[in-house]
Write a protein that holds these residues in place. Structure first.
Motif, PDB file in Angstrom:
ATOM      1  N   LYS A   3      13.007  67.782  35.867  1.00 51.19           N
ATOM      2  CA  LYS A   3      13.526  69.137  35.949  1.00 51.19           C
ATOM      3  C   LYS A   3      13.992  69.644  34.583  1.00 51.19           C
ATOM      4  CE  LYS A   3      16.838  72.052  38.331  1.00 51.19           C
ATOM      5  NZ  LYS A   3      17.934  72.121  39.294  1.00 51.19           N
ATOM      6  N   VAL A  10       9.853  76.227  30.636  1.00 53.58           N
ATOM      7  CA  VAL A  10       9.983  77.607  31.129  1.00 53.58           C
ATOM      8  C   VAL A  10      10.719  78.460  30.100  1.00 53.58           C
ATOM      9  CG1 VAL A  10      11.061  79.061  32.908  1.00 53.58           C
ATOM     10  CG2 VAL A  10       9.816  76.999  33.564  1.00 53.58           C
ATOM     11  N   VAL A  25      14.175  78.539  37.519  1.00 51.99           N
ATOM     12  CA  VAL A  25      13.611  77.359  38.185  1.00 51.99           C
ATOM     13  C   VAL A  25      14.342  77.109  39.495  1.00 51.99           C
ATOM     14  CG1 VAL A  25      13.340  74.849  38.029  1.00 51.99           C
ATOM     15  CG2 VAL A  25      12.707  76.292  36.090  1.00 51.99           C
TER      16      VAL A  25
END
Length: 91
Positions: A3, A10, A25
């Protein structure tokens, strides 16, 4: 990729801060969870679909003792990649 790495990617793609990217996210993940729970399917054209699959009750064995046991019926989420996603991975 975990993550943290996804958030960094991102942030780089969106040219924004990691905090904003993490909110994005987390928002997508929560929307996927709610959509799957409500409709049992989420389709992302060009990426793939998430479906709820029902598992029937079955017999199993305790791996430690070898004792037979009954496994209850359950549900799980499966991901089926879309055609273009599969093609991009296979290149």
């Amino acid at each position: 990729m975990n993550k943290k790495q996804l958030v960094e990617q991102v942030a780089a793609e969106m040219q924004t801060t990691k905090a904003e990217a993490e909110k994005a996210v987390n928002g997508v993940v929560e929307a996927l969870k709610k959509g799957i729970k409500k409709d049992s399917i989420v389709q992302l054209i060009g990426f793939g679909s998430f479906n709820v699959k029902k598992r029937k009750p079955r017999k199993g064995r305790n791996p430690k003792t070898g004792e037979p046991l009954k496994i209850k019926a359950s549900k799980t989420v499966v991901f089926r990649p879309g055609k273009s996603f599969k093609e991009s991975v296979n290149k």
